[in-house]
Write a protein that holds these residues in place. Structure first.
Motif, short mmCIF file in Angstrom:
data_model
loop_
_atom_site.label_atom_id
_atom_site.label_comp_id
_atom_site.label_asym_id
_atom_site.label_seq_id
_atom_site.Cartn_x
_atom_site.Cartn_y
_atom_site.Cartn_z
N VAL A 1 11.66 8.74 7.90
CA VAL A 1 10.43 8.19 7.36
C VAL A 1 10.75 7.30 6.16
N MET A 2 10.22 6.09 6.15
CA MET A 2 10.32 5.23 4.97
C MET A 2 9.02 5.37 4.19
N VAL A 3 9.16 5.68 2.90
CA VAL A 3 8.00 5.94 2.04
C VAL A 3 7.77 4.73 1.14
N ALA B 1 0.85 -1.19 0.00
CA ALA B 1 0.00 0.00 0.00
C ALA B 1 0.88 1.24 0.00
N PHE B 2 0.27 2.39 -0.28
CA PHE B 2 0.96 3.65 -0.05
C PHE B 2 1.18 3.75 1.45
N SER B 3 2.40 4.04 1.85
CA SER B 3 2.66 4.04 3.30
C SER B 3 3.73 5.05 3.68
N LEU B 4 3.63 5.51 4.91
CA LEU B 4 4.63 6.36 5.55
C LEU B 4 4.94 5.71 6.89
N SER B 5 6.18 5.25 7.05
CA SER B 5 6.57 4.56 8.28
C SER B 5 7.52 5.46 9.07
N TYR B 6 7.04 5.98 10.18
CA TYR B 6 7.83 6.87 11.03
C TYR B 6 8.66 6.04 11.99
N VAL B 7 9.99 6.23 11.94
CA VAL B 7 10.89 5.49 12.82
C VAL B 7 10.88 6.13 14.20
#
Length: 281
Positions: free
Chosen positions: A61-63, A34-40
């Protein structure tokens, strides 16, 4: 990799990822679904995607874009990476605007504009009652798009029809506050996307839908405690709280007294609120 679903909506999902991989772990290819934004939120790891390599640390952020492959590496000497991942449906991404180019970024270094919203999401994920985790995710995504696309934030303009929509939504939330409802449920009542509904509601009423939901539950709880002297646990679940400790903490913060003390005050124990008044003198 341990994954815990924090929120599962129709347009946005929030997942807490906790990884224990280290330097001896063998990396493998994965694919974004999916479209995602993963905040570390903790730790550091490498990410290889679309021919580029990124080293992500706390605040990065991993996009992700559906179908894109990536590989995570863990060359550091500590374990325990943690991420809050916001995953969005294509219609929501379209509503956010900014074009598809921003979702090809791969990774973003820590930016203050995103870090403050990431920490807001972190508090919401840890049980804070100031904002909903799905709302935090939408705010995070909207700011991400603004920064990456170079767009200027435009103020929300509310027409009379918009104000009516917001008020009708507030009435609906209040009437259903004892149920399990989320941002998508409320947005559907207005015929708007979750993103546009959040902006409209907040712009007109000055609070987010989640904040209004919590305050509505507190209002109903105060009335039940004052009028009927109900058991605190029964009241908590009847008004919509699913966790007793969260209800007690939230009520105490709002009323300055625990639900039990508030109930006793409503039954004639004036000493409780006299003490508060004396403290203000």
């Amino acid at each position: 990799m341990a994954a815990t679903v924090l929120s599962q909506g129709k347009s946005i999902s929030v997942i807490d990822y906790r990884c224990t991989a280290g330097p001896d772990s063998v990396p493998f290819v994965e694919s974004h679904s999916a479209f995602s934004l993963s905040y570390v939120r903790k730790g550091t790891f490498g990410c290889r995607t679309r021919g580029e390599s990124f080293q992500l640390v706390a605040g990065s952020v991993m996009v992700g874009r559906p179908g894109d492959e990536y590989m995570c590496t863990h060359d550091h000497h500590t374990c325990g990476d943690e991420c809050i991942s916001f995953q969005f449906t294509p219609p929501l991404v379209e509503a956010l605007g900014g074009g598809t180019q921003v979702w090809l970024t791969g990774g973003i270094a820590p930016l203050p504009e995103l870090m403050v919203l990431g920490e807001l999401a972190r508090v919401a994920a840890d049980g804070g009652d100031g904002i909903g985790i799905d709302e935090a995710g939408l705010l995070f995504a909207a700011r991400f798009v603004e920064i990456l696309s170079g767009r200027q934030r435009r103020p929300t303009r509310c027409r009379p029809r918009d104000r009516l929509r917001a008020v009708d939504a507030a009435l609906w939330i209040d009437a259903h506050s004892h149920e399990e409802i989320d941002l998508d449920d409320a947005a559907r009542e207005t015929g708007l996307s979750a993103f546009h509904f959040l902006r409209l509601f907040s712009g007109v009423l000055g609070v987010t839908p989640h904040q209004y939901l919590v305050r509505s539950r507190l209002r109903h709880a105060a009335r039940l405690l004052a009028e009927e002297g109900r058991d605190v646990t029964d009241v908590a679940y009847e008004v919509g709280f699913r966790d007793l400790s969260n209800f007690v903490r939230t009520f105490h913060r709002a009323a300055g007294a625990s639900p039990g003390r508030f109930r006793r005050a409503a039954k004639g124990d004036r000493k409780i609120f006299q003490e508060r008044l004396a403290a203000l003198a």
